[in-house]
Design an enzyme around this catalytic site. Structure first.
Site, PDB file in Angstrom:
ATOM      1  N   THR A   1      -1.183 -13.001  -4.496  1.00 53.45           N
ATOM      2  CA  THR A   1      -1.827 -12.314  -5.610  1.00 53.45           C
ATOM      3  C   THR A   1      -1.881 -10.816  -5.381  1.00 53.45           C
ATOM      4  O   THR A   1      -1.634 -10.018  -6.294  1.00 53.45           O
ATOM      5  CB  THR A   1      -3.251 -12.859  -5.809  1.00 53.45           C
ATOM      6  OG1 THR A   1      -3.192 -14.274  -5.994  1.00 53.45           O
ATOM      7  CG2 THR A   1      -3.902 -12.214  -7.019  1.00 53.45           C
ATOM      8  N   CYS A   2      -2.181 -10.421  -4.141  1.00 57.66           N
ATOM      9  CA  CYS A   2      -2.399  -9.001  -3.856  1.00 57.66           C
ATOM     10  C   CYS A   2      -1.155  -8.292  -3.363  1.00 57.66           C
ATOM     11  O   CYS A   2      -1.038  -7.074  -3.511  1.00 57.66           O
ATOM     12  CB  CYS A   2      -3.514  -8.849  -2.817  1.00 57.66           C
ATOM     13  SG  CYS A   2      -5.110  -9.467  -3.376  1.00 57.66           S
ATOM     14  N   GLY A   3      -0.238  -9.031  -2.740  1.00 54.31           N
ATOM     15  CA  GLY A   3       0.913  -8.357  -2.181  1.00 54.31           C
ATOM     16  C   GLY A   3       2.014  -9.317  -1.776  1.00 54.31           C
ATOM     17  O   GLY A   3       1.830 -10.535  -1.747  1.00 54.31           O
TER      18      GLY A   3
ATOM     19  N   ASP B   1     -11.161 -17.418   3.779  1.00 54.92           N
ATOM     20  CA  ASP B   1      -9.914 -17.964   3.239  1.00 54.92           C
ATOM     21  C   ASP B   1      -9.098 -18.645   4.332  1.00 54.92           C
ATOM     22  O   ASP B   1      -7.877 -18.515   4.383  1.00 54.92           O
ATOM     23  CB  ASP B   1      -9.092 -16.859   2.584  1.00 54.92           C
ATOM     24  CG  ASP B   1      -8.008 -17.406   1.656  1.00 54.92           C
ATOM     25  OD1 ASP B   1      -8.105 -18.583   1.247  1.00 54.92           O
ATOM     26  OD2 ASP B   1      -7.053 -16.665   1.356  1.00 54.92           O
TER      27      ASP B   1
END
EC number: 2.7.11.22
Length: 334
Positions: free
Chosen positions: A61-63, A173
């Site tokens: 999602t982020c990278g 996570d």
């Protein structure tokens, strides 16, 4: 020209690269906790020219993460390119992932070697690991781990977690994909959802992959503790024996149903959030097909079953800490 930022919490060989032109735009103010060393660097130090990208390792999602080689040292590294733009260096240094990894320095936590920001794009350069634990399980297929192998992986993860929790962070996570392995050495990675223990609630409700999410997170508790990591440890330990998730829910409600089916109904007197479960699922009138953990994991020792049962307790206060888990009899079995 670049500035090289050496963090005070990392070894002398670890540096963060900061563009000099950027620092001049910000009054050349040093970052707290580090020292700047100015040196001339030619265009070969531009990130896309200094590293040769070999393959994409993952897309989140982020990278996106790429395997790359440093063309000067020939060191193989992992480069994480963030998807959002970063217009100010302060934005970069305020990322939870950066804050956590600047503070954490442990053999079983992934090393952040450099940070580079170019054209408003942010790159993290990490040490490169060969596999993640999920990939290893998929590759082995029907060849289960020996209990000795499982004990080694779990011991390393708990040592890293102990260091993390003692230094004021919890991961939020933990899952097999975020446990990286090279030559049987395991390191915890992906600190994008890491949170300071001392930070004030309310916390983010949606954290971690569903199968490893603690009940208090599933029930959207506004405050939780590092015990959420310990629940994930229990779920991962069980999966290393079974090669399949312990609680493979298809939705939040189904996840709670799967947990109830293994652990039984929670006691609302010791786990206040149990009232929410009753309201959501009407479990007070539901009979669950009880399946014991020992029946799900016939190849696990009694010590392993006991540790999983303790880690996957409804009540966060009853879950052992990382240090307590390391002292469990499971790790004394020869």
């Amino acid at each position: 020209m670049f500035l090289t930022f050496t963090t005070t919490n990392h070894s002398k060989h670890e540096k963060l690269l900061v563009p000099l032109y950027f620092m001049l735009q910000h009054n050349n103010t040093p970052i707290k906790g580090g020292v700047y060393h100015q040196r001339s660097i030619d265009h070969s130090f531009i990130i896309m020219e200094r590293y040769k990208f070999l393959e994409e390792l993952g897309d989140g999602t982020c990278g996106s993460v790429y395997k790359a080689v440093n063309l000067e040292t020939y060191e193989v590294v992992a480069v994480k390119k963030m998807k959002r733009k970063f217009y100010y260096w302060e934005e970069c240094m305020n990322l939870r992932e950066v804050k956590a990894l600047r503070k954490l320095n442990h053999p079983h936590i992934i090393k952040l070697k450099e940070i580079a920001r170019e054209h408003n794009e942010l790159f993290f350069i990490f040490e490169c690991m060969d596999h993640n634990l999920y990939q290893i399980m998929k590759e082995r297929e029907q060849r289960p781990f020996s209990e000795g192998e499982i004990r080694s992986f779990m011991s390393q993860m708990l040592q890293g977690l102990s260091h993390m929790h003692k230094n004021g962070y919890f991961h939020r996570d933990l899952k097999p994909e975020n446990l990286l392995v090279t030559n049987n050495i395991l390191k915890i990675a992906d600190f994008g959802l890491a949170r300071e223990v001392a930070s004030m609630p309310p916390y983010t409700e949606y954290v971690s992959t569903r199968w490893y999410r603690a009940p208090e997170v599933l029930l959207q508790s506004s405050s939780y503790t590092p015990a959420v990591d310990m629940w994930a440890v229990g779920a991962i330990l069980a999966e290393l024996f079974a090669f399949s998730p312990l609680f493979p829910g298809e939705s939040e409600i189904d996840q709670l149903y799967k947990i109830c089916s293994v652990l039984g109904k929670p006691d609302w007197t010791t786990f206040p959030e149990a009232k929410s479960i009753s309201r959501i699922m009407s479990i007070s009138h539901t009979e669950f097909p009880q399946t014991r953990i020992a029946d799900l994991l016939p190849n696990a020792s009694p010590e392993a079953i006991d540790l999983i049962t303790r880690l996957c307790s409804w009540d966060p206060l009853k879950r052992p800490t990382a240090d307590e888990a390391l002292n469990h009899p499971f790790f004394n079995v020869i």
